[in-house]
Design a protein around this motif. Sequence first.
Motif, short mmCIF file in Angstrom:
data_model
loop_
_atom_site.label_atom_id
_atom_site.label_comp_id
_atom_site.label_asym_id
_atom_site.label_seq_id
_atom_site.Cartn_x
_atom_site.Cartn_y
_atom_site.Cartn_z
N LEU A 90 6.27 9.69 -2.13
CA LEU A 90 6.35 7.98 -0.97
C LEU A 90 7.07 7.44 -3.41
O LEU A 90 6.10 7.94 -4.30
CB LEU A 90 4.50 7.87 -2.09
CG LEU A 90 4.47 5.98 -1.22
CD1 LEU A 90 5.12 5.63 -0.06
CD2 LEU A 90 2.94 6.30 -1.00
N PHE A 91 7.45 6.26 -3.01
CA PHE A 91 8.03 6.18 -4.32
C PHE A 91 7.46 4.08 -3.63
O PHE A 91 8.07 3.46 -2.92
CB PHE A 91 9.17 5.83 -4.24
CG PHE A 91 9.62 5.07 -5.83
CD1 PHE A 91 10.65 4.03 -5.58
CD2 PHE A 91 9.04 5.66 -6.80
CE1 PHE A 91 11.16 2.92 -6.64
CE2 PHE A 91 9.47 4.39 -7.39
CZ PHE A 91 10.77 3.86 -7.74
N VAL A 92 6.70 3.59 -4.68
CA VAL A 92 6.63 2.04 -4.48
C VAL A 92 6.97 1.03 -6.10
O VAL A 92 6.41 1.45 -6.50
CB VAL A 92 4.54 1.93 -4.19
CG1 VAL A 92 4.66 0.70 -3.91
CG2 VAL A 92 4.03 2.90 -3.34
N LYS A 93 7.75 0.33 -5.16
CA LYS A 93 8.60 -0.42 -5.77
C LYS A 93 8.01 -1.58 -6.13
O LYS A 93 7.37 -2.46 -5.66
CB LYS A 93 9.54 -0.69 -5.30
CG LYS A 93 10.47 0.67 -5.26
CD LYS A 93 12.03 0.07 -4.51
CE LYS A 93 11.42 -0.08 -3.01
NZ LYS A 93 13.49 -0.17 -2.21
N GLU B 29 6.14 -3.13 -2.85
CA GLU B 29 4.74 -3.20 -3.57
C GLU B 29 3.96 -4.45 -2.56
O GLU B 29 4.65 -5.36 -1.95
CB GLU B 29 4.04 -3.88 -5.08
CG GLU B 29 2.69 -4.30 -5.28
CD GLU B 29 2.81 -5.00 -6.80
OE1 GLU B 29 4.17 -5.13 -7.32
OE2 GLU B 29 1.98 -5.44 -7.14
N GLY B 30 2.43 -4.21 -1.94
CA GLY B 30 2.06 -4.70 -0.81
C GLY B 30 2.44 -4.67 0.32
O GLY B 30 0.79 -5.05 1.57
N ILE C 59 -2.02 4.09 3.79
CA ILE C 59 -2.52 2.88 2.80
C ILE C 59 -2.55 1.58 2.96
O ILE C 59 -1.15 1.42 3.96
CB ILE C 59 -1.05 3.39 1.27
CG1 ILE C 59 -1.28 5.28 1.66
CG2 ILE C 59 -1.46 2.35 -0.04
CD1 ILE C 59 -0.86 5.70 0.27
N THR C 60 -3.50 0.64 2.71
CA THR C 60 -2.78 -0.77 3.46
C THR C 60 -2.56 -1.40 1.67
O THR C 60 -2.92 -0.84 0.10
CB THR C 60 -4.43 -1.27 2.88
OG1 THR C 60 -4.86 -0.58 4.38
CG2 THR C 60 -3.96 -2.72 3.39
N ALA C 61 -1.88 -2.35 1.47
CA ALA C 61 -0.76 -3.12 0.51
C ALA C 61 -1.07 -1.89 -0.57
O ALA C 61 -1.36 -2.35 -2.07
CB ALA C 61 -2.28 -3.97 -0.19
N ALA C 62 0.13 -1.15 -0.75
CA ALA C 62 0.33 -0.29 -1.62
C ALA C 62 0.41 -1.27 -3.35
O ALA C 62 1.38 -1.79 -2.79
CB ALA C 62 1.62 0.77 -0.91
#
Lengths: 112, 116
Positions: free
Chosen positions: A108-111, A15-16, A76-79
């Motif tokens: 896409l996987f955002v932790k 994240e981020g 993508i900014t700051a996912a």
Amino acid sequence: TQLLEQSPQFLSIQEGENLTVYCNSSSVFSSLQWYRQEPGEGPVLLVTVVTGGEVKKLKRLTFQFGDARKDSSLHITAAQPGDTGLYLCAGTPYTGGFKTIFGAGTRLFVKA
Amino acid sequence: EAGVAQSPRYKIIEKRQSVAFWCNPISGHATLYWYQQILGQGPKLLIQFQNNGVVDDSQLPKDRFSAERLKGVDSTLKIQPAKLEDSAVYLCASSPGARAHQETQYFGPGTRLLVL
């Protein structure tokens, strides 16, 4: 063969972080679309780009259509974890009639 | 506004059996699409209708797949007989008018088919 190649195939980030995914072809497209698909659901349209060189912004998402209308990118900014999903590009090639073709997607996987 | 409806959501059959999927597009949408999405791939267009006429069915395996859109509204997609490689999600989408290549396509949730 009119193919849309997407890269990377899979992306796992914190994240981020910022990220860019790509959609490339050797064919010229009259328009390109970006969709997001969540598990168990159909794709949902995010944006359509029509003009070569066009840049569109949707909150933290920035879409660009290449000058030659053969490629596109999604930044993508700051996912955020809510951005997790399958990102598909799709387009209608000039020589393909009205048929829309899809790329294989970037998962896409955002932790958190 | 109601979205694109599909049924069933899931179907498990044995090879060589028959199966049918149903789609109800958004009211008033002239164009209807059936896509096949195999695991790990993007959707592949099987057939596109403009009202009740076929615009493109070049990627429909016509020896086993058939589709119809009676009265230009609901549509059914049939597979007879099914093969193992038909296991996939079958997505239905619709768009408002004639300039389908520049219009937003609205997708249903899909029917997940498993052929054993």
